[in-house]
Design an enzyme around this catalytic site. Sequence first.
Site, PDB file in Angstrom:
ATOM      1  N   ASP A 142      -0.191   5.320   0.534  1.00  0.00           N
ATOM      2  CA  ASP A 142      -0.837   6.481   1.658  1.00  0.00           C
ATOM      3  C   ASP A 142      -1.220   5.879   3.077  1.00  0.00           C
ATOM      4  O   ASP A 142      -1.712   4.853   3.117  1.00  0.00           O
ATOM      5  CB  ASP A 142      -2.085   7.197   1.103  1.00  0.00           C
ATOM      6  CG  ASP A 142      -2.008   8.343   1.926  1.00  0.00           C
ATOM      7  OD1 ASP A 142      -1.347   8.591   2.625  1.00  0.00           O
ATOM      8  OD2 ASP A 142      -3.191   9.054   1.565  1.00  0.00           O
ATOM      9  N   ASP A 201       0.899  -1.240  -0.277  1.00  0.00           N
ATOM     10  CA  ASP A 201       0.089  -0.099   0.044  1.00  0.00           C
ATOM     11  C   ASP A 201       0.972   1.239  -0.066  1.00  0.00           C
ATOM     12  O   ASP A 201       2.221   1.128   0.293  1.00  0.00           O
ATOM     13  CB  ASP A 201      -1.000  -0.066   1.277  1.00  0.00           C
ATOM     14  CG  ASP A 201      -1.816   1.140   1.435  1.00  0.00           C
ATOM     15  OD1 ASP A 201      -2.465   1.412   0.427  1.00  0.00           O
ATOM     16  OD2 ASP A 201      -1.887   1.684   2.447  1.00  0.00           O
TER      17      ASP A 201
END
Length: 271
Positions: A15, A13
């Site tokens: 953010d 991932d």
Amino acid sequence: MAIPAPMRGLLIDLDGTLYHGNTMIEGADELILLLRERGIPYLFVTNNSTASPETVAERLNRMGIPAVPSDVCTSAQAAAAYVADLRPGARVFAVGESGLQEALRNAGLELVEERPDYVVQGLDRGATYARLADAVRFIREGAPYVLTNPDVLLPSDGGFVPGAGSIAALLERASGQQPTVIGKPSAILMDAALARLDVPAAHAWVVGDNPFTDIAAGYAAGCSSLLVLTGFANADNCETLLEQAGCRPDEIVPDLRRLMERIEALAVAVS
């Protein structure tokens, strides 16, 4: 105690995991350099449908995180691949920005304004009432509805703003049809990333900071998962969030330094 699965590939991932806003989280650059040095395949997997892989990679590099466009797997790319697999060359009515439109064209799909085979919707900050009305009409006439990602809210400098999931709520309510969801927590985005890495789910690990999206998507795809307490989840709220999400990661680490230690222990280098 269960033996952890070998780590032959990572779905990472962005953010909250590698950066906050426009600031790199400490150790993110070293993490990517470690993966490159060890020859461990990885992809940055993001629900973002508005930015092209080139734009995502450029942003990461500006923050000091090494990246090239081929490192990036977006929900727009996965949505385009999903439609192209079902119907090569399909006619698509798109509600979305340049990142989605580019992904659809690159998948060999035809963007049209009338008589679409599919309606594909992502975040569209310039969407008009007329365009949303057209999308509803096409869905009601039988065009399958594909949603890039279900995020209802997105963080911004002024707080939170509506995301693709908020637009989807309107289209779903007006059309009476539920979309096929591509992005996290759906397994479809993860399956697309795994296919690109050519790594089986049983030997892939999902790394992220959000139990509701990252960890849930890893579980849905049959991957192992590792929660980093660097963003949405932290040491104070971790157990509450996991209970609410209804799924648990295989491992939890406090930061990216500890993540690198676990990679050293679990990874299987690819020659």
